[in-house]
Enzyme design. Structure first.
Site, PDB file in Angstrom:
ATOM      1  N   MET A   1     -76.459   5.677  -3.646  1.00 27.27           N
ATOM      2  CA  MET A   1     -76.924   6.490  -4.761  1.00 27.27           C
ATOM      3  C   MET A   1     -75.762   7.272  -5.353  1.00 27.27           C
ATOM      4  SD  MET A   1     -80.011   5.729  -5.167  1.00 27.27           S
ATOM      5  CE  MET A   1     -81.647   5.491  -4.510  1.00 27.27           C
ATOM      6  N   CYS A   2     -76.042   8.070  -6.346  1.00 29.36           N
ATOM      7  CA  CYS A   2     -74.981   8.731  -7.087  1.00 29.36           C
ATOM      8  C   CYS A   2     -75.491  10.114  -7.485  1.00 29.36           C
ATOM      9  CB  CYS A   2     -74.659   7.948  -8.350  1.00 29.36           C
ATOM     10  SG  CYS A   2     -74.421   6.193  -8.046  1.00 29.36           S
ATOM     11  N   GLU A   3     -74.648  10.873  -8.145  1.00 25.72           N
ATOM     12  CA  GLU A   3     -75.126  12.128  -8.729  1.00 25.72           C
ATOM     13  C   GLU A   3     -74.743  12.197 -10.202  1.00 25.72           C
ATOM     14  OE1 GLU A   3     -75.548  15.743  -6.862  1.00 25.72           O
ATOM     15  OE2 GLU A   3     -75.557  14.932  -4.831  1.00 25.72           O
TER      16      GLU A   3
END
Lengths: 257, 257
Positions: B1-3
């Protein structure tokens, strides 16, 4: 007018030294104070730093001169505005996608009657003659090769013809890359130099800086620099002639048109 | 995942403080070490800094935290790779032109069966599900509005429907901007905060840094920050709900879908 800087190399190479020279022309030794930009390819990806302020005073440009970003192909530009106001959207280089590749473009010169150039699906965002000509080239490529070209050197031969046409409308010095190839077209002024072993010392023309390339390179490195005017004062740069185009890959000349 | 990190403001505003927090999550307080990028709009122009290395260690990211680049709309991302290898061409945000505007996009999440998404004239350069979904959205927009939309809020209502569809294929938190508007869509996690007078003190969650916004702003400033997780520990961030979209302009909420 503006100044162009391009690099093609067979190993990831930084452009700190050359950019240091170009940057001085952006508001110090040269009048090109209306923005600057530089695009670094890494594989198929490209990262572009640009700023509508003068490179000579830019903190971001300072970083680029100090921080070695390694790349095989670089396209850079310092701008002196003629067509189109000073604004980020009018700052080179411009990048667009075609056939799943990023194409990056910078122009030095000035065109008349450019608003009539057809652009197809590639609409200009800014108001420069330069970006319009880029959109024109890409839309002509998309039309000629709807499925993409079989041979990229052949494609660049077609780009050369388009440049011959554009040159009839004014001054059109060009750098164009897809991340593998660097294509350059000379309308009035463009110079190149290829550095390979045995490497030596180079001295910038615009600022009192030397570099000893023997310390920075290996024996197999081949690095070509293309610039509007020679950036060093002690090396033999080659001047291109009007209507001449050269295609580079991995630092080597692939074809001269 | 990422931000994700986005900003919409009614005056050119820097994002140094918020980016300082996000950057820590790129390899220090968070595991998102597989690249980072940030796009700054100034008018119709956009300048994007990106790097396939971890933001926590990046000299360019250091510059962004220290050097106030003023912008009305920012889209930023730190990446933890799932689909697509660590490479510059797979690093967000992605920018493409449509109707003479630059559209910038960043995605947090993961999609299945994304290779079947039709892309029309917008071909992905990299191999991520994210870029493919971006190309899908743009091609759907180009098809629905061949001459461009009459109303951009209406266009974003259509984007919201596309997001509702994409969410059926996985997790799809999104930031999308054309330089005027900032659109955000929540699939699982997205928070926002609007800062306006009276301004106060804010404290980052990820690193021991405070800012007193009363010193940095005027009474008329309105600045909205959108982030995957709240970046400060002493302010009331609003959590978005699954399937919710918000459209911002000049720091203000224009529409909630």
């Amino acid at each position: 007018m503006c100044e162009l800087l391009g690099m093609s190399a067979n190993v990831p190479t930084d452009i700190c030294f050359s950019f240091k020279g170009l940057r001085e022309r952006g508001g110090n030794t040269g009048p090109h104070k209306d923005g600057w930009g530089i695009a670094f390819y890494q594989g198929k990806g490209v990262s572009t730093f640009k700023d509508a302020a003068a490179s000579h005073h830019s903190r971001v440009a300072e970083l680029i001169t100090d921080y070695p970003i390694k790349s095989n192909v670089v396209v850079a530009h310092v701008r002196q505005a003629n067509r189109g106001r000073v604004a980020l959207e009018n700052t080179h280089p411009f990048t667009r996608e075609l056939w799943g590749r990023y194409w990056t473009y910078a122009h030095n010169g000035q065109l008349s009657d450019y608003k009539q150039l057809p652009c197809g699906q590639f609409q200009p965002v800014g108001t420069t003659d330069s970006e319009r000509a880029f959109c024109f080239i890409l839309s002509a490529l998309a039309e000629k090769y709807p499925q993409g070209p079989k041979s990229r050197p052949q494609l660049f031969a077609f780009v050369k013809k388009l440049c011959d046409g554009l040159r009839q409308q004014g001054v059109f010095n060009l750098l164009l890359s897809d991340g593998d190839y660097l294509f350059c077209y000379c309308s009035t002024k463009l110079h190149h130099i290829t550095r390979r072993a045995p490497f030596g010392l180079a001295r910038l023309s615009d600022v009192d800086v030397d570099i000893d390339f023997t310390r920075e390179t290996t024996e197999r490195d081949v690095v070509t620099i293309v610039a509007t005017m020679p950036l060093t004062c002690n090396e033999a740069w080659q001047a291109m002639t009007t209507g001449e185009a050269i295609l580079w890959k991995a630092g080597e000349m692939v074809r001269r048109f």
